[in-house]
Design a protein around this motif. Structure first.
Motif, PDB file in Angstrom:
ATOM      1  N   THR A 465      -7.349 -18.836  24.287  1.00 41.40           N
ATOM      2  CA  THR A 465      -7.046 -19.912  25.234  1.00 41.40           C
ATOM      3  C   THR A 465      -5.553 -20.214  25.249  1.00 41.40           C
ATOM      4  O   THR A 465      -4.937 -20.354  26.320  1.00 41.40           O
ATOM      5  CB  THR A 465      -7.837 -21.173  24.858  1.00 41.40           C
ATOM      6  OG1 THR A 465      -9.230 -20.868  24.850  1.00 41.40           O
ATOM      7  CG2 THR A 465      -7.569 -22.296  25.847  1.00 41.40           C
ATOM      8  N   ALA A 466      -4.947 -20.311  24.065  1.00 43.89           N
ATOM      9  CA  ALA A 466      -3.509 -20.571  23.992  1.00 43.89           C
ATOM     10  C   ALA A 466      -2.710 -19.445  24.637  1.00 43.89           C
ATOM     11  O   ALA A 466      -1.744 -19.689  25.368  1.00 43.89           O
ATOM     12  CB  ALA A 466      -3.086 -20.748  22.535  1.00 43.89           C
ATOM     13  N   GLY A 471       0.863 -17.800  28.542  1.00 47.69           N
ATOM     14  CA  GLY A 471       1.285 -16.679  29.378  1.00 47.69           C
ATOM     15  C   GLY A 471       1.424 -17.052  30.838  1.00 47.69           C
ATOM     16  O   GLY A 471       2.366 -16.612  31.515  1.00 47.69           O
ATOM     17  N   MET A 472       0.506 -17.852  31.347  1.00 51.28           N
ATOM     18  CA  MET A 472       0.567 -18.226  32.760  1.00 51.28           C
ATOM     19  C   MET A 472       1.707 -19.186  33.043  1.00 51.28           C
ATOM     20  O   MET A 472       2.312 -19.147  34.121  1.00 51.28           O
ATOM     21  CB  MET A 472      -0.763 -18.855  33.189  1.00 51.28           C
ATOM     22  CG  MET A 472      -1.927 -17.868  33.215  1.00 51.28           C
ATOM     23  SD  MET A 472      -3.389 -18.545  34.019  1.00 51.28           S
ATOM     24  CE  MET A 472      -2.851 -18.564  35.727  1.00 51.28           C
ATOM     25  N   GLU A 487       5.141 -13.492  25.694  1.00 46.43           N
ATOM     26  CA  GLU A 487       5.086 -14.913  25.338  1.00 46.43           C
ATOM     27  C   GLU A 487       3.654 -15.360  25.063  1.00 46.43           C
ATOM     28  O   GLU A 487       3.397 -16.149  24.140  1.00 46.43           O
ATOM     29  CB  GLU A 487       5.680 -15.753  26.473  1.00 46.43           C
ATOM     30  CG  GLU A 487       7.176 -15.579  26.669  1.00 46.43           C
ATOM     31  CD  GLU A 487       7.524 -14.376  27.552  1.00 46.43           C
ATOM     32  OE1 GLU A 487       8.703 -14.211  27.902  1.00 46.43           O
ATOM     33  OE2 GLU A 487       6.602 -13.604  27.906  1.00 46.43           O
ATOM     34  N   GLY A 488       2.696 -14.858  25.862  1.00 46.61           N
ATOM     35  CA  GLY A 488       1.296 -15.181  25.626  1.00 46.61           C
ATOM     36  C   GLY A 488       0.814 -14.654  24.289  1.00 46.61           C
ATOM     37  O   GLY A 488       0.059 -15.332  23.574  1.00 46.61           O
ATOM     38  N   THR A 489       1.271 -13.458  23.921  1.00 46.30           N
ATOM     39  CA  THR A 489       0.885 -12.886  22.625  1.00 46.30           C
ATOM     40  C   THR A 489       1.467 -13.708  21.478  1.00 46.30           C
ATOM     41  O   THR A 489       0.794 -13.919  20.453  1.00 46.30           O
ATOM     42  CB  THR A 489       1.364 -11.431  22.533  1.00 46.30           C
ATOM     43  OG1 THR A 489       0.767 -10.673  23.590  1.00 46.30           O
ATOM     44  CG2 THR A 489       0.990 -10.816  21.197  1.00 46.30           C
ATOM     45  N   VAL A 490       2.702 -14.167  21.628  1.00 47.89           N
ATOM     46  CA  VAL A 490       3.298 -15.037  20.595  1.00 47.89           C
ATOM     47  C   VAL A 490       2.476 -16.316  20.453  1.00 47.89           C
ATOM     48  O   VAL A 490       2.201 -16.774  19.334  1.00 47.89           O
ATOM     49  CB  VAL A 490       4.762 -15.350  20.942  1.00 47.89           C
ATOM     50  CG1 VAL A 490       5.330 -16.395  19.985  1.00 47.89           C
ATOM     51  CG2 VAL A 490       5.607 -14.085  20.886  1.00 47.89           C
ATOM     52  N   GLY A 491       2.081 -16.897  21.589  1.00 43.81           N
ATOM     53  CA  GLY A 491       1.229 -18.079  21.536  1.00 43.81           C
ATOM     54  C   GLY A 491      -0.096 -17.799  20.847  1.00 43.81           C
ATOM     55  O   GLY A 491      -0.606 -18.632  20.087  1.00 43.81           O
ATOM     56  N   PHE A 492      -0.660 -16.622  21.103  1.00 48.57           N
ATOM     57  CA  PHE A 492      -1.906 -16.213  20.449  1.00 48.57           C
ATOM     58  C   PHE A 492      -1.723 -16.176  18.938  1.00 48.57           C
ATOM     59  O   PHE A 492      -2.517 -16.755  18.187  1.00 48.57           O
ATOM     60  CB  PHE A 492      -2.319 -14.837  20.984  1.00 48.57           C
ATOM     61  CG  PHE A 492      -3.640 -14.331  20.463  1.00 48.57           C
ATOM     62  CD1 PHE A 492      -4.762 -14.365  21.268  1.00 48.57           C
ATOM     63  CD2 PHE A 492      -3.761 -13.811  19.180  1.00 48.57           C
ATOM     64  CE1 PHE A 492      -5.990 -13.899  20.794  1.00 48.57           C
ATOM     65  CE2 PHE A 492      -4.972 -13.341  18.695  1.00 48.57           C
ATOM     66  CZ  PHE A 492      -6.093 -13.382  19.514  1.00 48.57           C
TER      67      PHE A 492
END
Length: 552
Positions: A465-466, A471-472, A487-492
């Motif tokens: 979810t993060a 990412g979006m 960036e989405g992967t870093v958030g993951f």
């Protein structure tokens, strides 16, 4: 797109899929070495076969294209064929469970020590699947004869080695020939089931996803058949022994009952015995209830016969047997009531929502899963185990109603499901909710651990979810050949590491394991989520579970 750009994109995709294949291949090799060292005559053989399977999967990805243009109407679009995962994911999951269990190397007896035969069967089915896949890809090449001889000779050697190790799993009455026969029967059954699924549900699965599903189904069927065989040979079964293992037996009965009921119902409806109006009315509902009800009664009867324990009484005692279970049940009901009220208020705006808000609504189910299942694991693990089985049964019945247009609620169920489908639901069945539920349930069912049991809940409910929302909103740099962002992967990774820390604090666990190991798990799982074209709700939780079990 120019030819040069197409060639560059194709190379990037092949590289990305090779890097993705390295993760399960190395993970299987790590788990095999942990299982086979210190060595004994059986574990060393199985370790060697697992290492050969890991190497074969990398060769498979290097040599063959990831696309299968011969069956574009069968496999799920927008993804590679997933053959690497069909070869490796089930052995990875079984070996991870064995590494984390105290009785991993025990000889076969009914109940908790089923892990050794599961390793034997999973490796045997995976070796056969890999050999058949490789052979099917070389049939039109110039080296067909030479390559075929090498592939099937290697398959024969591995099968004999696994059969030798399998004698210990199947008891003193089984010799090498009988052990190999069981392996071949299980492999043939999962091959037939896989082809049937791909034929009857086109564009719903990749070949790898279908292979994982049918290999798991074959494992359950063989284990249940062995328990039935032992019961037929025993006049006085030990009901005290079965008491702590009833959840395993009930789960196997539920899985097999749902599979048979769904297959029978689909075939009955294919005959056209009911018209459209009758399907949507009481007759359709009666057919649905009679089929699932009949197989449900049969499953309960078999469980009672094998264990000599009344399953209904056991279920009621498990559900309401402690104040903690009652409190968790009340919490679940309250949470579902709140979620239902929120959905009822927001459903009128779905068609007018922005893409981001629609994505938020889809991911809210991931968050709901985390809110529901973490307290269940901490305070009522047996209830959570059984609750997942009930939820899977409910999902199967609801999907049969929707896909076969049975009963007066089928239209409403279809409208609800279609609000939240994505590009992966290209076939006649909606698979997104099944993968989400199974991704959360499988680590719990596999057992043996604390944080590892929550691999699905943490990776899907929190980290995925993060990753989607970050990412979006903030994503700028994309992974080559994908729509996912760095960036989405870093958030993951960061959210997963934080979630692991919270759970360790709640469970007061993690002693002896440095935080850098959990950071490594978060990074590997995050990269896998970014690289894979398979359904990440399936492969990511199981790989995280295996990584957590493989921690030193």
């Amino acid at each position: 797109m120019t030819g040069g750009n197409c060639g560059s994109a194709s190379r990037q995709r092949r590289q990305r899929l090779f890097y993705e294949a390295c993760i399960p291949a190395l993970l299987l090799a790590l788990l095999a070495c942990r299982y086979g060292v210190p060595p004994n005559s059986n574990s060393t053989v199985l370790c060697a076969v697992a290492l050969i399977l890991s190497l074969s999967s990398l060769v498979l990805r290097l040599v063959w294209s990831s696309e299968d243009s011969t069956h574009p109407h069968v496999y799920r679009p927008g993804a590679d064929d997933g053959a690497v995962w069909g070869s490796l994911l089930v052995p990875i999951s079984v070996l991870a469970t064995s590494v984390g269990a105290a009785e991993a190397s025990a000889d076969f007896i009914p109940g908790a020590s089923r892990l050794y035969p599961a390793i034997v069967l999973s490796l045997g089915m995976s070796v056969t699947f890999t050999a058949h896949y490789q052979w099917s890809r070389i049939r039109k090449t110039a080296l067909y004869v030479e390559a075929s001889c090498f592939i099937w000779a290697l398959w024969l050697a591995c099968t004999i080695a696994i059969g030798y190790a399998g004698k210990a799993a199947l008891g003193d009455t089984f010799g090498l020939v009988q052990s190999i026969a069981v392996l071949l029967i299980a492999s043939a059954a999962q091959h037939a089931w896989r082809n049937e699924i791909l034929r009857s549900l086109p564009r719903s699965f990749t070949i790898g996803e279908a292979a994982v599903f049918t290999q798991g189904l074959a494992l359950v069927a063989v284990d249940f058949a062995i328990q039935m065989g032992y019961r037929l040979q025993t006049d006085s079964p030990d009901s005290e022994y079965w008491e702590p293992h009833m959840h395993v037996l009930c789960l196997e009965a539920v899985v097999l009952g749902l599979w048979m009921a769904g297959s029978v119902l689909a075939r009955v409806m294919a005959t056209g015995v009911l018209g459209k109006r009758a399907r949507r009315g009481v007759p359709g509902l009666m057919v649905l209830g009679s089929v699932f009800g009949g197989f449900g009664v049969l499953a309960l009867a078999l469980v009672s016969y094998i264990s000599q324990i009344h399953p209904i009484r056991w279920i009621l005692a498990t559900t309401f047997g402690s104040p903690a279970h009652i409190a968790v049940l009340a919490y679940w009901l309250a949470l579902l009531a709140v979620a239902g009220a929120v959905y009822a208020v927001a459903q009128g705006d779905v068609s007018e929502s922005t893409k981001f808000m629609l994505h938020v609504k889809r991911k809210s189910y991931h968050v709901l899963a985390a809110l529901m299942f973490v307290p269940g694991l901490v305070y009522a693990r047996p209830l959570l185990y059984m609750g997942f089985a009930v939820a899977v049964a409910g999902f199967v019945v609801a999907e049969c109603m929707r896909a076969l247009d049975l009963g007066p609620c089928s239209t409403s169920i279809d409208a609800f499901m279609r609000r939240f489908i994505d590009y992966r639901d290209a076939g006649p069945v909606v698979t997104a909710h099944f993968y989400l539920l199974l991704g959360c349930a499988l680590p719990v069912w596999l057992g043996h651990g604390s944080v590892s049991n929550l691999a699905g809940v943490l990776s899907l409910g929190i980290a995925d979810t993060a990753a989607s929302l970050v990412g979006m909103k903030l994503g700028r740099v994309r992974w080559p050949g994908t729509a996912k962002t760095v960036e989405g992967t870093v958030g993951f990774c960061l959210s997963l590491l934080a979630a692991i820390g919270v759970v360790l604090w709640l469970l007061k666990g993690g002693e002896g394991v440095g935080w850098y190991w959990y950071a490594l798990v978060s990074v590997v799982v995050g990269v896998l989520e970014a690289l894979t074209e398979q359904n990440d709700n399936l492969v990511v939780p199981l790989c995280m579970y295996a990584l957590m079990q493989a921690l030193p």
